[in-house]
Design a protein around this motif. Structure first.
Motif, PDB file in Angstrom:
ATOM      1  N   VAL A  62      20.543   3.186 -36.013  1.00  0.00           N
ATOM      2  CA  VAL A  62      19.271   3.191 -36.626  1.00  0.00           C
ATOM      3  C   VAL A  62      18.760   4.387 -37.454  1.00  0.00           C
ATOM      4  CG1 VAL A  62      16.930   2.481 -35.923  1.00  0.00           C
ATOM      5  CG2 VAL A  62      18.684   1.351 -35.144  1.00  0.00           C
ATOM      6  N   GLU A  63      18.389   4.275 -38.519  1.00  0.00           N
ATOM      7  CA  GLU A  63      17.780   5.522 -39.201  1.00  0.00           C
ATOM      8  C   GLU A  63      16.399   5.773 -39.039  1.00  0.00           C
ATOM      9  OE1 GLU A  63      16.994   6.493 -43.822  1.00  0.00           O
ATOM     10  OE2 GLU A  63      18.908   5.687 -43.289  1.00  0.00           O
ATOM     11  N   ALA A  64      15.676   4.654 -38.575  1.00  0.00           N
ATOM     12  CA  ALA A  64      14.060   4.680 -38.488  1.00  0.00           C
ATOM     13  C   ALA A  64      13.603   3.365 -37.979  1.00  0.00           C
ATOM     14  CB  ALA A  64      13.579   5.002 -39.681  1.00  0.00           C
ATOM     15  N   PHE A  65      12.740   3.629 -36.771  1.00  0.00           N
ATOM     16  CA  PHE A  65      12.273   2.288 -36.320  1.00  0.00           C
ATOM     17  C   PHE A  65      10.867   2.168 -36.814  1.00  0.00           C
ATOM     18  CE2 PHE A  65      15.333   2.835 -32.855  1.00  0.00           C
ATOM     19  CZ  PHE A  65      15.784   1.349 -32.602  1.00  0.00           C
ATOM     20  N   HIS A  66      10.474   1.225 -37.287  1.00  0.00           N
ATOM     21  CA  HIS A  66       9.065   1.008 -38.131  1.00  0.00           C
ATOM     22  C   HIS A  66       8.156   0.288 -37.045  1.00  0.00           C
ATOM     23  CE1 HIS A  66      11.170   2.674 -41.525  1.00  0.00           C
ATOM     24  NE2 HIS A  66      11.940   1.724 -41.507  1.00  0.00           N
ATOM     25  N   THR A  89      15.268   0.517 -40.248  1.00  0.00           N
ATOM     26  CA  THR A  89      16.088   1.181 -41.277  1.00  0.00           C
ATOM     27  C   THR A  89      17.503   1.268 -40.408  1.00  0.00           C
ATOM     28  OG1 THR A  89      14.476   1.604 -42.613  1.00  0.00           O
ATOM     29  CG2 THR A  89      16.442   2.358 -43.127  1.00  0.00           C
ATOM     30  N   PHE A  90      18.443   0.749 -40.959  1.00  0.00           N
ATOM     31  CA  PHE A  90      19.807   0.947 -40.318  1.00  0.00           C
ATOM     32  C   PHE A  90      20.674   1.676 -41.355  1.00  0.00           C
ATOM     33  CE2 PHE A  90      17.992  -2.989 -38.145  1.00  0.00           C
ATOM     34  CZ  PHE A  90      18.383  -2.480 -37.070  1.00  0.00           C
ATOM     35  N   ILE A  91      21.361   2.776 -40.893  1.00  0.00           N
ATOM     36  CA  ILE A  91      22.064   3.479 -41.525  1.00  0.00           C
ATOM     37  C   ILE A  91      23.339   2.745 -42.175  1.00  0.00           C
ATOM     38  CG2 ILE A  91      24.026   5.237 -41.689  1.00  0.00           C
ATOM     39  CD1 ILE A  91      22.333   6.174 -38.947  1.00  0.00           C
ATOM     40  N   GLY A  92      23.130   2.713 -43.554  1.00  0.00           N
ATOM     41  CA  GLY A  92      24.320   1.970 -44.509  1.00  0.00           C
ATOM     42  C   GLY A  92      23.936   0.625 -44.716  1.00  0.00           C
ATOM     43  N   ARG A  93      22.678  -0.040 -44.060  1.00  0.00           N
ATOM     44  CA  ARG A  93      22.430  -1.340 -44.278  1.00  0.00           C
ATOM     45  C   ARG A  93      20.984  -1.404 -44.888  1.00  0.00           C
ATOM     46  NH1 ARG A  93      24.239  -4.519 -38.888  1.00  0.00           N
ATOM     47  NH2 ARG A  93      23.887  -2.781 -37.971  1.00  0.00           N
ATOM     48  N   GLY A  94      20.130  -0.481 -44.807  1.00  0.00           N
ATOM     49  CA  GLY A  94      18.965  -0.548 -45.151  1.00  0.00           C
ATOM     50  C   GLY A  94      17.759  -1.110 -44.268  1.00  0.00           C
ATOM     51  N   ARG A  95      16.717  -1.524 -44.653  1.00  0.00           N
ATOM     52  CA  ARG A  95      15.561  -1.820 -43.764  1.00  0.00           C
ATOM     53  C   ARG A  95      15.726  -3.328 -43.673  1.00  0.00           C
ATOM     54  NH1 ARG A  95       9.191   0.029 -44.101  1.00  0.00           N
ATOM     55  NH2 ARG A  95       8.445  -1.144 -42.304  1.00  0.00           N
ATOM     56  N   MET A  96      15.437  -3.698 -42.385  1.00  0.00           N
ATOM     57  CA  MET A  96      15.527  -5.317 -42.189  1.00  0.00           C
ATOM     58  C   MET A  96      14.556  -5.463 -41.114  1.00  0.00           C
ATOM     59  SD  MET A  96      19.333  -5.890 -40.646  1.00  0.00           S
ATOM     60  CE  MET A  96      20.202  -5.288 -41.849  1.00  0.00           C
ATOM     61  N   THR A  97      14.205  -6.803 -40.819  1.00  0.00           N
ATOM     62  CA  THR A  97      13.423  -7.096 -39.582  1.00  0.00           C
ATOM     63  C   THR A  97      14.427  -8.157 -39.096  1.00  0.00           C
ATOM     64  OG1 THR A  97      11.140  -7.119 -40.745  1.00  0.00           O
ATOM     65  CG2 THR A  97      11.548  -8.580 -38.920  1.00  0.00           C
TER      66      THR A  97
END
Length: 118
Positions: A62-66, A89-97
């Motif tokens: 995880v790059e960042a928890f929103h 936002t996941f490393i290499g996968r982008g932001r997702m819910t």
């Protein structure tokens, strides 16, 4: 602890972001974890150390928890369920819910099984 006490404590600690404390205090040493698929790593792991390793690997990805929203538990017998909605936002996968239903089984005051549906 009763199932409702375990459920309420899990929700309280998860809302505070204290996943390590959840695992250290609420899980049995031989607990089992089952994922809906292999997107987050191994689908099935057995043992508290393996569950802790799976959680650490997830955190590392995880790059960042929103935001996160965790429901109140629904308890029936020795099981309970919560919903957990996470925006990250996941490393290499982008932001997702991710929206998931988390089901837990309790025995002798400890979580012996967790299963995730998403």
């Amino acid at each position: 602890m009763t199932t409702i006490e375990v459920a309420n404590k899990l929700v309280e600690l998860c809302r505070q972001g204290n996943i390590d404390e959840v695992q250290a205090t609420l899980y049995a040493e031989d607990a089992q974890s089952i994922e809906a698929n292999e997107m987050m790593g191994a689908r099935v792991v057995i043992g508290l150390d393996a569950i802790k390793g799976k959680a650490a690997a997830f955190q590392a990805g995880v790059e960042a928890f929103h935001s996160a929203t965790i429901s109140e538990p629904i308890v029936a017998g020795n099981s309970f369920a919560i919903t957990w909605i996470m925006d990250a936002t996941f490393i290499g996968r982008g932001r997702m819910t991710i929206e998931e239903v988390c089901v837990y089984q309790v025995k002798d005051g400890k979580i012996v099984l967790e299963q995730f549906f998403y």
